[in-house]
Write a protein that holds these residues in place. Structure first.
Motif, mmCIF file in Angstrom:
data_model
loop_
_atom_site.group_PDB
_atom_site.id
_atom_site.type_symbol
_atom_site.label_atom_id
_atom_site.label_comp_id
_atom_site.label_asym_id
_atom_site.label_seq_id
_atom_site.Cartn_x
_atom_site.Cartn_y
_atom_site.Cartn_z
ATOM 1 N N SER A 248 5.734 9.740 8.326
ATOM 2 C CA SER A 248 4.613 8.849 8.593
ATOM 3 C C SER A 248 3.312 9.612 8.371
ATOM 4 O O SER A 248 3.191 10.774 8.727
ATOM 5 N N SER A 249 2.331 8.924 7.772
ATOM 6 C CA SER A 249 1.067 9.622 7.529
ATOM 7 C C SER A 249 0.077 9.418 8.666
ATOM 8 O O SER A 249 -1.072 9.787 8.569
ATOM 9 N N GLU B 280 4.237 8.172 -1.571
ATOM 10 C CA GLU B 280 5.520 7.496 -1.349
ATOM 11 C C GLU B 280 6.496 7.719 -2.499
ATOM 12 O O GLU B 280 7.292 6.857 -2.824
ATOM 13 N N ASP C 192 -2.978 4.702 -2.976
ATOM 14 C CA ASP C 192 -4.142 5.044 -2.165
ATOM 15 C C ASP C 192 -4.474 6.529 -2.304
ATOM 16 O O ASP C 192 -4.436 7.273 -1.338
ATOM 17 N N ASP D 171 7.872 2.034 2.892
ATOM 18 C CA ASP D 171 8.906 2.933 3.430
ATOM 19 C C ASP D 171 10.134 2.196 3.976
ATOM 20 O O ASP D 171 10.946 2.791 4.673
ATOM 21 N N GLN E 135 10.349 0.212 6.315
ATOM 22 C CA GLN E 135 10.295 -0.096 7.749
ATOM 23 C C GLN E 135 10.037 -1.583 7.942
ATOM 24 O O GLN E 135 10.219 -2.121 9.021
ATOM 25 N N PRO F 32 0.842 -1.200 0.000
ATOM 26 C CA PRO F 32 0.000 0.000 0.000
ATOM 27 C C PRO F 32 0.879 1.253 0.000
ATOM 28 O O PRO F 32 1.849 1.312 0.765
#
Ligand code: UDP
Ligand code: MG
Length: 325
Positions: free
Chosen positions: A210-211, A13, A47, A100, A102, A9
């Protein structure tokens, strides 16, 4: 041959995607060298990004046949993105991971080893530290997991993430839960199956931000509670009973005081009870309302996401002759 679908997702980005693509290519190659029977597809979900994410995905899809994407008509949230990815993935195994980095792609070979022979149905990572996260955020996260696991039958493991390597069987079970209010941490756990947790230290986001805002996370955790536990309803009922009892005691007290002619005290007591009961009623109605609201949204049967474009539509648009054949 076995196909592995990697679902990613993406929301704004543009900075992470090229890095992610580079990393994942290395890992895919490494895994194919080890297991020559493996094939891959990358399923990106745009998204409703406002930056160049879609442009990057388009050019990736034109160059690389393994790249597929689904672009939403607006931002539907990460939960909807994951659902769209799972629904459209064709693989015998499906991976869900963030763009990302992570969720380090380097874990994939190990995760595959756990699920490939059917020993486990799902391999996932579990953060043992929350390094790089603010103290308040970590404290609230811990509190959430504590409350959640007390009041819900569905176990939510602290530090568990949406980084999952799953078998087709498990993915199909998840897809059988087409609920509108999605809380994946609960859904992954609710469907059951054998899950292997790989522990690791938190990795900070490479680029971008971060969103998730603090309030966004707070709302999301309430979502989790209301979707996977009906304990608040029971709590409301118990609270209501308790307050009735208190009301009764106060009433007796009031009569006694009134006989003793202390009108002032009686008035205070009355107001006290009035406010207390009023507040309690509102509180309990509020809890009921939450469940009612969820039911309301579910009964509308709205789609979880709306697609605006995918790689097939785009390729046809770029090359109409090819599409006619
Ligand atoms: N994401 C998404 N839709 C959203 C918000 C986030 O698809 O509305 C994606 C995002 O692009 C990333 C993943 O979900 O790949 C995790 O988001 P983020 O890194 O912002 O969250 P955090 O790592 O802080 O939990
Ligand atoms: Mg992140």
């Amino acid at each position: 041959m076995k196909l592995i679908s990697i679902v990613v997702p993406c929301y704004n980005e543009e900075e992470s995607l090229p890095l992610f693509y580079e990393e994942i290519q290395k890992i895919m190659k490494q895994m194919q060298d080890e297991h020559p029977d493996l094939l891959f597809e990358l399923v990106f979900i745009d998204d409703g990004s406002r930056d160049k994410t879609l442009e990057i995905l388009r050019s990736m899809a034109l160059q690389d046949k393994r790249v597929r994407y689904i672009s939403f008509s607006r931002n539907f949230g990460k939960e909807a993105g994951m659902y769209a990815g799972l629904e459209n993935a064709k693989g015998d195994f499906v991976v869900v991971m963030d763009a990302d980095l992570q969720h380090p792609p380097a874990f994939l070979p190990r995760m595959y080893n756990y699920v490939k022979d059917g020993e486990f149905d799902c391999a996932t990572t579990r953060r043992v530290s929350r390094q790089g996260e603010s103290k308040i955020r970590s404290a609230f996260a811990r509190l959430f997991y504590k409350i959640m696991n007390k009041i819900s039958q569905t176990e939510i493991v602290d530090g568990a993430q949406d980084f999952r390597f799953m078998t087709r069987q498990m993915v199909n079970s998840i897809l059988e839960m087409p609920e509108y209010n999605r809380f994946s941490k609960g859904i992954f756990s609710w469907v059951g199956f054998k899950t292997k947790y790989i522990e690791y230290e938190n990795v900070e986001r490479q680029v971008g931000t971060s969103s998730w805002s603090f309030w966004g996370l707070f709302r999301y955790s309430l979502e989790g509670i209301f979707a996977f536990s009906t304990a608040p309803l029971a709590a409301a009922a118990i609270l209501g009973m308790l307050s009735c009892l208190i009301g009764l005691i106060l009433f007796i007290l009031w009569i006694v005081q009134a006989v003793g002619d202390s009108i002032q005290a009686a008035q205070t007591g009355l107001f006290c009870a009035l406010f207390f009961l009023g507040g309690l009623q509102l509180f309990c109605t509020g809890i009921l309302g939450q469940y009612f609201a969820k039911t309301y949204l579910e009964t509308k049967h709205r789609p979880i996401y709306i697609m605006r474009e995918n790689e097939e539509i785009y390729r046809k648009r770029q090359n109409p002759d090819h599409a006619k054949k």
